[in-house]
Design a protein around this motif. Structure first.
Motif, PDB file in Angstrom:
ATOM      1  N   LEU A  28      53.347  45.130  25.276  1.00 25.90           N
ATOM      2  CA  LEU A  28      54.432  45.459  24.339  1.00 25.90           C
ATOM      3  C   LEU A  28      54.133  46.702  23.507  1.00 25.90           C
ATOM      4  O   LEU A  28      55.059  47.361  23.038  1.00 25.90           O
ATOM      5  N   ILE A  29      52.850  47.032  23.315  1.00 29.22           N
ATOM      6  CA  ILE A  29      52.517  48.141  22.400  1.00 29.22           C
ATOM      7  C   ILE A  29      51.829  49.307  23.104  1.00 29.22           C
ATOM      8  O   ILE A  29      51.505  50.306  22.462  1.00 29.22           O
ATOM      9  N   GLY A  30      51.601  49.195  24.419  1.00 27.44           N
ATOM     10  CA  GLY A  30      50.902  50.263  25.127  1.00 27.44           C
ATOM     11  C   GLY A  30      51.735  50.900  26.214  1.00 27.44           C
ATOM     12  O   GLY A  30      52.386  50.198  26.995  1.00 27.44           O
ATOM     13  N   ASN A  31      51.726  52.232  26.259  1.00 31.87           N
ATOM     14  CA  ASN A  31      52.402  52.930  27.360  1.00 31.87           C
ATOM     15  C   ASN A  31      51.610  52.802  28.661  1.00 31.87           C
ATOM     16  O   ASN A  31      52.183  52.685  29.742  1.00 31.87           O
ATOM     17  N   TYR A  32      50.293  52.854  28.528  1.00 29.25           N
ATOM     18  CA  TYR A  32      49.427  52.669  29.685  1.00 29.25           C
ATOM     19  C   TYR A  32      48.390  51.622  29.315  1.00 29.25           C
ATOM     20  O   TYR A  32      47.705  51.742  28.301  1.00 29.25           O
ATOM     21  N   VAL A  33      48.288  50.578  30.123  1.00 31.70           N
ATOM     22  CA  VAL A  33      47.414  49.451  29.822  1.00 31.70           C
ATOM     23  C   VAL A  33      46.350  49.337  30.905  1.00 31.70           C
ATOM     24  O   VAL A  33      46.668  49.278  32.096  1.00 31.70           O
ATOM     25  N   MET A  34      45.075  49.332  30.489  1.00 33.52           N
ATOM     26  CA  MET A  34      43.965  49.147  31.422  1.00 33.52           C
ATOM     27  C   MET A  34      43.064  48.061  30.860  1.00 33.52           C
ATOM     28  O   MET A  34      42.381  48.263  29.862  1.00 33.52           O
ATOM     29  N   LEU A  35      43.065  46.907  31.481  1.00 29.64           N
ATOM     30  CA  LEU A  35      42.366  45.757  30.927  1.00 29.64           C
ATOM     31  C   LEU A  35      41.544  45.032  31.978  1.00 29.64           C
ATOM     32  O   LEU A  35      41.936  44.944  33.149  1.00 29.64           O
ATOM     33  N   VAL A  36      40.406  44.496  31.538  1.00 33.27           N
ATOM     34  CA  VAL A  36      39.619  43.594  32.367  1.00 33.27           C
ATOM     35  C   VAL A  36      40.195  42.199  32.199  1.00 33.27           C
ATOM     36  O   VAL A  36      40.463  41.750  31.080  1.00 33.27           O
ATOM     37  N   PHE A  37      40.392  41.512  33.337  1.00 31.99           N
ATOM     38  CA  PHE A  37      41.097  40.231  33.315  1.00 31.99           C
ATOM     39  C   PHE A  37      40.470  39.316  34.362  1.00 31.99           C
ATOM     40  O   PHE A  37      39.987  39.780  35.393  1.00 31.99           O
ATOM     41  N   PRO A  38      40.457  38.003  34.129  1.00 33.62           N
ATOM     42  CA  PRO A  38      39.963  37.099  35.175  1.00 33.62           C
ATOM     43  C   PRO A  38      40.779  37.251  36.455  1.00 33.62           C
ATOM     44  O   PRO A  38      41.999  37.450  36.406  1.00 33.62           O
ATOM     45  N   LYS A  39      40.111  37.137  37.580  1.00 33.96           N
ATOM     46  CA  LYS A  39      40.776  37.370  38.852  1.00 33.96           C
ATOM     47  C   LYS A  39      41.837  36.317  39.163  1.00 33.96           C
ATOM     48  O   LYS A  39      42.706  36.530  40.013  1.00 33.96           O
ATOM     49  N   PHE A  40      41.805  35.203  38.417  1.00 33.47           N
ATOM     50  CA  PHE A  40      42.810  34.176  38.692  1.00 33.47           C
ATOM     51  C   PHE A  40      44.220  34.633  38.340  1.00 33.47           C
ATOM     52  O   PHE A  40      45.194  33.963  38.663  1.00 33.47           O
ATOM     53  N   LEU A  41      44.345  35.796  37.702  1.00 34.06           N
ATOM     54  CA  LEU A  41      45.669  36.385  37.497  1.00 34.06           C
ATOM     55  C   LEU A  41      46.402  36.537  38.826  1.00 34.06           C
ATOM     56  O   LEU A  41      47.627  36.395  38.901  1.00 34.06           O
ATOM     57  N   ILE A  56      32.106  34.329  36.843  1.00 29.51           N
ATOM     58  CA  ILE A  56      33.559  34.288  36.944  1.00 29.51           C
ATOM     59  C   ILE A  56      34.012  35.611  37.542  1.00 29.51           C
ATOM     60  O   ILE A  56      33.490  36.681  37.192  1.00 29.51           O
ATOM     61  N   GLU A  57      34.930  35.555  38.469  1.00 27.76           N
ATOM     62  CA  GLU A  57      35.402  36.775  39.114  1.00 27.76           C
ATOM     63  C   GLU A  57      36.398  37.493  38.208  1.00 27.76           C
ATOM     64  O   GLU A  57      37.260  36.854  37.588  1.00 27.76           O
ATOM     65  N   THR A  58      36.268  38.802  38.135  1.00 26.88           N
ATOM     66  CA  THR A  58      37.138  39.590  37.267  1.00 26.88           C
ATOM     67  C   THR A  58      37.736  40.768  38.020  1.00 26.88           C
ATOM     68  O   THR A  58      37.222  41.200  39.059  1.00 26.88           O
ATOM     69  N   ILE A  59      38.823  41.265  37.477  1.00 30.67           N
ATOM     70  CA  ILE A  59      39.455  42.478  37.981  1.00 30.67           C
ATOM     71  C   ILE A  59      39.741  43.391  36.791  1.00 30.67           C
ATOM     72  O   ILE A  59      39.707  42.966  35.633  1.00 30.67           O
ATOM     73  N   ALA A  60      40.022  44.636  37.080  1.00 31.84           N
ATOM     74  CA  ALA A  60      40.620  45.542  36.093  1.00 31.84           C
ATOM     75  C   ALA A  60      41.999  45.905  36.613  1.00 31.84           C
ATOM     76  O   ALA A  60      42.146  46.264  37.793  1.00 31.84           O
ATOM     77  N   ILE A  70      41.077  47.015  40.381  1.00 30.39           N
ATOM     78  CA  ILE A  70      39.673  47.059  40.777  1.00 30.39           C
ATOM     79  C   ILE A  70      39.145  45.634  40.786  1.00 30.39           C
ATOM     80  O   ILE A  70      39.217  44.933  39.773  1.00 30.39           O
ATOM     81  N   ASP A  71      38.645  45.211  41.916  1.00 28.17           N
ATOM     82  CA  ASP A  71      38.115  43.861  42.087  1.00 28.17           C
ATOM     83  C   ASP A  71      36.599  43.906  41.896  1.00 28.17           C
ATOM     84  O   ASP A  71      35.873  44.420  42.735  1.00 28.17           O
ATOM     85  N   PHE A  72      36.121  43.350  40.769  1.00 27.91           N
ATOM     86  CA  PHE A  72      34.693  43.355  40.475  1.00 27.91           C
ATOM     87  C   PHE A  72      33.980  42.129  41.050  1.00 27.91           C
ATOM     88  O   PHE A  72      32.753  42.063  41.016  1.00 27.91           O
ATOM     89  N   GLY A  73      34.733  41.181  41.560  1.00 34.73           N
ATOM     90  CA  GLY A  73      34.108  39.950  42.034  1.00 34.73           C
ATOM     91  C   GLY A  73      33.352  39.281  40.900  1.00 34.73           C
ATOM     92  O   GLY A  73      33.833  39.196  39.772  1.00 34.73           O
ATOM     93  N   GLU A  74      32.134  38.811  41.182  1.00 35.56           N
ATOM     94  CA  GLU A  74      31.311  38.171  40.155  1.00 35.56           C
ATOM     95  C   GLU A  74      30.352  39.153  39.489  1.00 35.56           C
ATOM     96  O   GLU A  74      29.458  38.751  38.746  1.00 35.56           O
ATOM     97  N   LYS A  75      30.552  40.465  39.730  1.00 34.30           N
ATOM     98  CA  LYS A  75      29.652  41.468  39.161  1.00 34.30           C
ATOM     99  C   LYS A  75      30.151  42.012  37.828  1.00 34.30           C
ATOM    100  O   LYS A  75      29.585  42.949  37.285  1.00 34.30           O
ATOM    101  N   GLY A  76      31.229  41.444  37.298  1.00 32.90           N
ATOM    102  CA  GLY A  76      31.817  41.965  36.069  1.00 32.90           C
ATOM    103  C   GLY A  76      30.958  41.768  34.848  1.00 32.90           C
ATOM    104  O   GLY A  76      30.816  42.660  34.020  1.00 32.90           O
ATOM    105  N   PHE A  77      30.347  40.590  34.724  1.00 37.05           N
ATOM    106  CA  PHE A  77      29.579  40.273  33.527  1.00 37.05           C
ATOM    107  C   PHE A  77      28.244  39.656  33.922  1.00 37.05           C
ATOM    108  O   PHE A  77      28.218  38.605  34.572  1.00 37.05           O
TER     109      PHE A  77
END
Length: 628
Positions: A507-520, A554-558, A542-549
């Motif tokens: 709602l507040i960003g023109n361009y959004v780049m976020l790390v999110f759990p892959k279950f999205l 937990i699998e993450t994406i950006a 970007i699929d980080f798999g389990e290398k995010g943290f």
């Protein structure tokens, strides 16, 4: 011959660019072979495995076709990724050297790679030269003596001389003001011309930068190899009817005054007779000038080298070493941690201080505040587009100890940036302030700290970018904040706090780049989220798999969402598998399928045609049962 080296620190390669340069008007298929000399550099890097590598070439470098190691013609960018992507974190940037200390307008592609075992210590983005104010020709060469006579040589400097040319050509340039070309002369006799059969024939003006006098109060031109000729590009001084001298070119290219072009010392050369000086210049001048035309301004690689040296003097610490420091110190409160950061008694690199701060945060599990590795942030920044605006507003909605901030600063260092950092934890903000105090933050970067709940904070303006790593955990139904968060949420089917963060960021960003759990991508609770995001431009996943943290299984994406564009193509990158795809967004975010299939391909579609849907009801059992 095998060199007995344990490991090379850096490989620097600036392979010939004739097949890539826009100045080459006679390209042929054979130039692909010449461009493939780049691949020889890649082979060396792949075999030697240096800690760092640097490639430098023309602006079109990464898009240019070469013949790769496998014999297939492909863009150089693909050759680098295929051969080095699994071993290095790397960044390619198009920069103009005039903005980084040189007095020569020279746009080039610079690629810097950092070996994986150093990539969480230093990002290649942090090794690029620092942005500085442009220097004009007057600043750089204005103090040198004027040279008015043909063949004149400064008696104190053999490299500052008037290079001779046919005397009749002097009339073409002698009356020119700064910025004017010989083709601007009103008198045809003063325009560049030839006499054929007694007739004056004006030469064709193929390039507007030939026979053009340069301007004192502008940055110097790009230095070409044929800088010895009036007829070449941008070679004529603002004053004096001649091309730039070798000394002037050296100053523009930041070559040290005492650089030895030949075996003889500078003093010995200056003590020669005028006749011997002219003999020397006749023999050596063109070679020196061509070398300068092919060179990279020394200040560019000097800055990169200094930054690499600083890293090598403080080699990366292992996770075990970091944990040992944290357990050994056992900080009792925020004040003790901040004192440790400020004094840095172990002389640790800043990235290690950030890691210690993160591990020392006793609330990190409660707030789901986990360390984001620098190599992953680098990959995200590599894919983040930069808008044309000079002034940008950026928001980090859950900043923690600020892992994103140094690379955000690097990414936008040539812009005026308003950077708002939000975190619910006041102690976190104090620690972050101490860590950022260790950086040399440019004056054009203005940072504001906001200690508040991002989901309840009222933001008055839109941001150009919302960038960060979101907290993710399921909220309890008894949590009083849950109903408040849901009021403003787009997806009301979930209780995961990351969903509420994503909704507000949208709602507040023109361009959004976020790390999110892959279950999205594939859970029923995010079906509503997928529906509304699929209507926007998802430019990259970007699929980080389990290398995010580190330590968090937990699998993450950006996910990269452009709210100012329409859906088109989506770049998909698997970080663990080093696979890059360019997919049609509507193909991988197909609303006919229940989930997003980011690696969808023809083989998948063939199998899809064979399947019947809505036949089974699925129950996913994750319970762990004791054996009876």
């Amino acid at each position: 011959m095998e060199e007995k080296l344990k490991r090379v620190d850096v490989v620097i390669a600036t392979p010939p660019c004739q097949g890539m340069s826009v100045a080459n008007h006679k390209k042929k298929e054979q130039e692909i072979i010449r461009n493939s000399l780049v691949v020889e550099s890649i082979k060396i890097i792949k075999k030697v495995r240096p800690r760092f590598f640097v490639l430098e070439n023309v602006p079109a470098f990464m898009k240019t076709i070469c013949t790769d190691i496998d014999g297939v013609n492909k863009p150089i960018s693909e050759a680098i990724q295929n051969n080095l992507g699994g071993f290095y974190s790397y960044i390619a940037q198009l920069i103009n050297f005039k903005n980084y200390g040189a007095c020569s307008s020279r746009q080039r592609t610079v690629v810097i790679g950092v070996a994986n075992d150093y990539a969480d210590e230093i990002s290649p983005m942090e090794l690029f030269p620092d942005f500085v104010e442009e220097k004009t020709l007057r600043d750089v060469i204005g103090g040198l003596p004027a040279l008015k006579e043909f063949g004149e040589i400064d008696h104190t400097d053999i490299y500052h001389s008037f290079r001779m040319y046919p005397e009749h050509m002097r009339e073409w340039i002698m009356d020119l003001d700064e910025g004017e070309s010989a083709f601007d002369n009103e008198d045809d006799k003063k325009k560049t011309h030839q006499i054929k059969d007694g007739k004056l024939i004006i030469n064709q003006q193929k390039n507007g930068d030939k026979y053009r006098r340069q301007i004192w109060d502008k940055v110097g031109p790009c230095i070409h190899t044929r800088n010895d000729q009036l007829a070449s590009q941008n070679t004529i001084r603002p004053e004096d009817d001649r091309v730039f001298s070798i000394r002037e070119l050296m100053l523009m290219m930041t070559v040290p005054h005492d650089f030895k072009w030949v075996d003889q010392s500078f003093d010995d050369l200056n003590q020669m007779s005028l006749t011997d000086k002219r003999k020397f210049l006749k023999k050596e001048e063109i070679k020196i000038r061509q070398s300068l035309g092919e060179a990279v301004p020394t200040v560019i690689f000097q800055q990169i080298a200094h930054k690499m040296k600083a890293v090598l003097q403080n080699p990366p610490l292992s996770t075990a070493e970091i944990n040992k420091i944290v357990s050994g110190r056992a900080f009792n409160n925020t004040e003790e941690l901040i004192e440790f950061i400020n004094k840095n008694p172990l002389n640790l690199p800043i990235s290690a201080l950030s890691r210690i701060a993160e591990l020392s945060n006793t609330k990190r599990t409660d707030n789901a505040a986990f360390f984001t590795s620098k190599s992953l942030i680098t990959e995200m920044m590599k894919n983040l587009p930069v808008i044309e605006k000079k002034k940008v507003k950026i928001l980090e909605p859950s900043v923690g100890v600020g892992n994103f901030i140094p690379l955000i600063i690097e990414k936008f260092k040539d812009k005026d940036v308003e950077l708002d950092l939000v975190d619910i934890d006041a102690d976190n903000m104090e620690v972050l302030n101490a860590i950022l105090g260790k950086y040399n933050i440019p004056e054009n970067i203005k940072i504001r700290y906001i200690v508040d709940d991002f989901l309840l904070h009222s933001f008055e303006e839109m941001y150009d970018y919302v960038i960060g790593n979101l907290p993710f955990f399921k909220m309890k139904s008894s949590d009083k904040l849950l109903s408040k968060y849901k009021e403003a949420a787009i997806n009301k089917e979930t209780t995961n706090i990351c969903s509420f963060f994503l909704d507000k960021a949208e709602l507040i960003g023109n361009y959004v780049m976020l790390v999110f759990p892959k279950f999205l991508l594939n859970t029923p609770e995010f079906e509503e989220t997928r529906t509304y995001i699929s209507k926007k431009a998802v430019e990259c996943i970007i699929d980080f798999g389990e290398k995010g943290f580190p330590g968090v299984l937990i699998e993450t994406i950006a996910i990269f969402i452009n709210n100012m564009a329409k859906p088109n193509k989506t770049r998909v990158f698997s970080y663990p598998r080093q696979i890059r795809l360019l997919q049609k967004q509507k193909y991988i975010l197909d609303n006919k399928l229940p989930y997003w299939i980011i690696y969808r391909n023809e083989k998948f579609d063939e199998e899809l045609k064979k399947l019947k849907f809505d036949v089974f009801t699925v129950f996913r059992d994750r319970q762990i049962k004791n054996r009876v």
